[in-house]
Design a protein around this motif. Structure first.
Motif, mmCIF file in Angstrom:
data_model
loop_
_atom_site.group_PDB
_atom_site.id
_atom_site.type_symbol
_atom_site.label_atom_id
_atom_site.label_comp_id
_atom_site.label_asym_id
_atom_site.label_seq_id
_atom_site.Cartn_x
_atom_site.Cartn_y
_atom_site.Cartn_z
ATOM 1 N N GLU A 5 -89.968 -26.590 -33.868
ATOM 2 C CA GLU A 5 -91.195 -27.304 -34.295
ATOM 3 C C GLU A 5 -91.923 -26.226 -35.461
ATOM 4 O OE1 GLU A 5 -94.625 -27.287 -31.488
ATOM 5 O OE2 GLU A 5 -93.720 -25.958 -30.295
ATOM 6 N N LYS A 7 -95.249 -24.888 -37.745
ATOM 7 C CA LYS A 7 -96.749 -24.961 -37.986
ATOM 8 C C LYS A 7 -97.136 -24.313 -39.395
ATOM 9 C CE LYS A 7 -100.853 -23.469 -35.318
ATOM 10 N NZ LYS A 7 -100.953 -24.751 -34.636
ATOM 11 N N TRP A 38 -94.609 -17.946 -31.947
ATOM 12 C CA TRP A 38 -94.476 -18.610 -33.262
ATOM 13 C C TRP A 38 -93.760 -17.302 -34.301
ATOM 14 C CZ3 TRP A 38 -94.628 -23.473 -34.522
ATOM 15 C CH2 TRP A 38 -95.497 -24.315 -33.789
#
Length: 64
Positions: A5, A7, A38
């Motif tokens: 994913e 960001k 992250w």
């Protein structure tokens, strides 16, 4: 199959014509996102005029 994913965040650059990154604030944001898993993949500034930028764009990823 591995899944990711992503960001994306925008950091406002300081200075009259932009281009000045407040390192301590930026590091704080990076560290907070790093604690959440992250990983910074890319970072670049947007070009406003004559080579000056108004914001920096940082792209992160982590396993989904």
């Amino acid at each position: 199959m591995e899944k990711w994913e992503y960001k994306t965040i925008k950091i406002q650059l300081k200075g009259f014509q932009g281009g000045i990154l407040e390192i301590e604030d930026f590091d704080d944001k990076l560290n907070k996102l790093g604690e959440q898993g992250w990983e910074l993949v890319s970072c670049f500034s947007t070009n406003a005029a004559q080579g000056y930028g108004r914001e920096a764009i940082a792209v992160f990823k982590r396993r989904h």
